[in-house]
Design an enzyme around this catalytic site. Structure first.
Site, PDB file in Angstrom:
ATOM      1  N   LYS A  76       0.800  -1.219   0.000  1.00  0.00           N
ATOM      2  CA  LYS A  76       0.000   0.000   0.000  1.00  0.00           C
ATOM      3  C   LYS A  76       0.837   1.275   0.000  1.00  0.00           C
ATOM      4  O   LYS A  76       0.354   2.333  -0.385  1.00  0.00           O
ATOM      5  CB  LYS A  76      -0.955   0.011   1.187  1.00  0.00           C
TER       6      LYS A  76
ATOM      7  N   SER B 190      -3.459 -12.875   2.952  1.00  0.00           N
ATOM      8  CA  SER B 190      -3.880 -12.517   1.593  1.00  0.00           C
ATOM      9  C   SER B 190      -2.874 -13.070   0.590  1.00  0.00           C
ATOM     10  O   SER B 190      -3.237 -13.489  -0.519  1.00  0.00           O
ATOM     11  CB  SER B 190      -4.011 -11.002   1.440  1.00  0.00           C
TER      12      SER B 190
END
Lengths: 315, 138
Positions: free
Chosen positions: A43, A257
């Site tokens: 991110k 994830s």
């Protein structure tokens, strides 16, 4: 490697071969270690790009308050950058997230508004839009609809992958905001149109899908289906199993994830091997496992680990 | 169709309804000269087409609360039509004039049908179909 500041060091992450998990010399798996970014996740790329763009557009004045719906990593990246650039940050985060995420956000100075576990990130987005309307002077960069999110990956992640692995045949990443897949996907479509772009989407427990009606469903504004070749839904059990395999066989300690993404990557690898095709499959390691240790899902039986993640936003 | 599901070996209950459909299904099997998988054979030696459909919470009022239902059909469109026959109203929640509704995702053996052949995607015996509302991540 020397950089003038922490933010200058975002990106340029290593691409690591996986000799044990790769099924053969012709079908190889490659992990792009995005946990090597300053706040430990992919991110950082998207958020730095979004903040820089907002500053260039004149939408961020010194001392401004930022508002963002996030399940964790986006908020953590934004909290760090906001601190360095002199902004305040308010995050709207679902309550069913690991406590480490709250600790990290708080440590970097963010304020947190918790949204209900029911509805997951959809609910966080909904609440953030209400809060934004009540506070018109706050700035919501809004990762789901901000083109600078995907642009970060078009400008950096995509070119890095192709430079390190010119023989790339498949790119596999997680589908959340869709930013990574849209940016890398668009870059590869332009430079290597034959490369397959594959999405791995986490399939959460029922709580997260507990919407009041189907019209409350959510598709990110930046999502363009035409950039993907296929899209797989991966449940918690498979994600945990693959996360553990990545650690046991290749020594990489990743979040769940990444396990979901690896599951899809291994499915593609097996298919290529059976068909006798050559394949170089690159996938994203979104973050390390540190933020998820308190879930207890790294040890014990798969059944226990699966129950531990049930109802949690684990990706 | 090759999926990614780790637990793709689903056990199907041999239902009375399936036996009643036996004769029709037998004709299909013979005409297609399919190799009969032992898992698909009833004690009478008759094959039946059946898929498991996972229904999200939001649509369960239409299935009498059932989380997993069985349906038949050789394509996803046929499966949806079959579901509509058993659970009136469900078809309209899944489809609009353009096909699958925007906020409805359907996966066959974990693969999104929008990247297969959409509603025309072939469904094989014992495939697993999952219906989910679209949700945000990140």
């Amino acid at each position: 490697m020397r950089f003038n500041s922490l933010l200058d060091s975002v990106g340029q992450t290593p691409l690591i071969g996986l000799p044990t998990l790769s099924p053969s010399a012709d079908v190889r798996l490659w992990a792009k270690l995005e946990d090597r970014n300053p706040t430990g996740s992919i991110k950082d790329r998207a958020i730095l790009s979004m903040v820089n763009q907002a500053e260039r557009d004149g939408n961020l004045q010194p001392g401004a308050t930022l508002l963002e719906p996030t399940s964790g990593n986006t908020g953590i990246a934004l909290a760090m950058i906001a601190k360095l650039r002199g902004y305040q940050l308010v995050c709207v985060m679902p309550e069913n997230t690991s406590p480490e995420r709250t600790s990290l956000l708080t440590m970097w100075g963010a304020r947190i508004i918790y949204s209900s576990a029911v509805g997951g990130s959809n609910e966080a987005v909904r609440v953030a839009k209400v809060v934004a309307a009540e506070n018109p002077d706050w700035v919501m960069l809004y990762q789901y609809g901000n083109p600078a999110n995907a642009q970060a990956h078009y400008d950096t992640t995509g070119p890095e992958l192709l430079a390190d692995l010119p023989t790339l045949t498949h790119f596999v990443a997680g589908l959340g905001t869709t930013g990574t897949l849209m940016g890398v996907g668009r870059y590869l479509r332009e430079h290597r149109p034959e490369v397959k772009i594959v999405a791995a989407e986490p399939r959460y427990g029922e709580l997260v899908y507990g919407l009041r009606n189907l019209d409350e469903g959510f598709v990110p504004e930046i999502y363009d289906e035409s950039l993907l070749s296929s899209r797989f839904s991966v449940g918690g059990r498979d994600a945990i199993r693959r996360t553990r395999e990545l650690m046991d066989l290749e020594g990489i300690f990743a979040g769940f994830s990444t396990g979901a993404i690896l599951h899809a990557a291994l499915g593609i690898a097996e298919k290529a091997k059976r068909a006798g095709d050559r394949a170089d499959i690159a996938f994203i390691v979104c973050d390390g496992g540190w933020k998820y240790l308190s879930t207890g899902a790294y040890g014990g039986s798969l059944d226990d680990a699966e129950s531990a993640l049930e109802g949690q936003l684990w990706a | 169709m090759t999926g990614l599901s780790s637990d793709s070996c689903k056990v199907l209950a041999g239902t009375l309804a399936a036996r009643e459909r036996g004769i029709f299904v037998l004709i299909v099997v013979v005409s297609q000269l399919k190799v009969v998988n032992p898992r698909n054979v009833e004690s009478t030696g008759v094959k039946f087409m059946s898929v498991e459909v996972r229904v999200p919470t939001i649509l369960r009022p239409l299935t009498g609360g059932a989380k997993v239902v069985t349906a038949k059909g050789e394509t996803l469109a046929a499966v949806v039509a079959d579901l509509e026959g058993t659970y009136p109203g469900i078809g309209e929640r899944l489809l609009d004039d353009s096909g699958l509704r925007r906020f409805v995702n359907v996966y066959i053996n974990d693969e999104d049908v929008r990247f297969l052949a959409g509603l025309q995607t072939k469904v094989a015996d014992q495939d697993s179909i999952t219906i989910l509302p679209a949700v945000a991540g990140g």
